[in-house]
Design a protein around this motif. Structure first.
Motif: not given
Length: 315
Positions: A217-228, A208-212
């Motif tokens: 942040x990745x979930x809220x970044x601009x990723x295309x559908x496959x990356x998501x 929860x502290x080091x990875x989550x």
């Protein structure tokens, strides 16, 4: 027919063969009858000790042991009944045969009650005397065998009792050892559970502290559908690794397959069937099949219960 045990038969046969007592006390106040009794016993191979009355007999008994006493009943000073009572009181191992010429004065019941072993009416024949001695000798032998058997059985009972107590002590010791072992095992298992929970908590905390945060942040970044989709798979797998309680509960209560468990976890994230199919890289039809199998295992097939709400409530 009642059979006679071999040891008892052996003693009975030896008695019949003339294995009589080596010493017999004869008490008779008539000198002629006393001498006749002495001669008769001598014919049978027995050397008797003679007493002319009950008073002399008592003195002789003080310094000699006799297995058998023949006594007249009508004597001065101390009569036969008194002598019998004295012998039974002070020498209970001695047998007494009462002799009298006056059968109407003393009967068999009288002398037996007084403590005599048997009764003879004077005059008597040699064969009768021999039969009395033989019977008494046999009876003494039988009594001795019975006493030995009783003693043997008593000792056996003591041995069995001691063995029983020893076994009970051993069982008690083993029981106490088992109780101590079980207590120690419970302590060890409890400590292992504590350590296991502590380790799991440590891993979860680090996740929860080091990875989550970085996953978020990745979930809220601009990723295309496959990356998501790939990120969703990574997130789901990491949650399964670092927070396995959901999966453990699912497997504990229902026999779900690995793919069904993944579907359940994604549904708990409020993913649609289309999203789940894309994340798991399978067809939507495959996801529908898994959903139906999950409904069957949750026993909500052909009901109006919502699958998502059921999963949230019990898994």
């Amino acid at each position: 027919m009642i059979s006679t045990p071999d040891p008892i038969r052996k003693y009975a046969e030896s008695a019949d063969a003339g294995n009589w007592p080596s010493c017999i006390l004869v008490v008779e106040d008539d000198p002629n009858l006393l001498n006749l009794m002495s001669d008769t016993l001598s014919i049978l191979g027995i050397t008797p000790t003679l007493a002319k009355d009950g008073k002399e007999a008592i003195e002789i008994l003080k310094s000699n042991v006799f297995p058998l006493v023949f006594t007249d009943m009508n004597m001065p000073y101390i009569n036969g009944m008194q002598l019998i009572a004295h012998i039974k009181q002070h020498y209970p191992g001695t047998d007494v045969v009462a002799m009298t010429a006056y059968a109407h004065n003393y009967g068999l019941i009288d002398v037996i009650k007084a403590g005599a072993t048997d009764y003879m009416t004077k005059p008597f024949q040699l064969e009768e005397l021999k039969a009395k001695i033989t019977k008494i000798t046999r009876d003494r032998a039988l009594l001795q065998i019975l006493q030995q058997e009783i003693t043997k059985r008593h000792h056996s009972e003591i041995d069995l009792s001691q063995q029983k107590n020893t076994l009970l002590d051993q069982v008690q010791c083993q029981k106490e050892e088992l109780v101590e072992t079980n207590t120690a095992l419970r302590i060890i298992l409890r400590q292992r559970d504590i350590e296991k929970n502590a380790f799991a908590h440590s891993l979860t905390t680090r996740f929860l502290k080091e990875i989550a945060p970085y996953l978020d942040k990745l979930h809220h970044s601009r990723l295309h559908e496959v990356q998501q989709h790939y990120l969703d798979i990574i997130t789901m797998n990491l949650e399964d690794i670092f927070t396995p309680s959901t999966q453990s509960r699912a497997f504990k209560h229902k026999p779900f397959t690995e793919m069904e468990t993944k579907v359940i976890n994604l549904m708990k994230q409020q993913k649609s069937s289309k999203d789940i199919a894309a994340i798991l890289q399978v067809s939507p039809g495959t996801i529908r099949t898994h959903r139906e199998n999950i409904r069957k295992k949750l026993q909500i097939t052909n009901t109006k219960k919502n699958l998502y709400k059921t999963i949230i409530s019990i898994l």
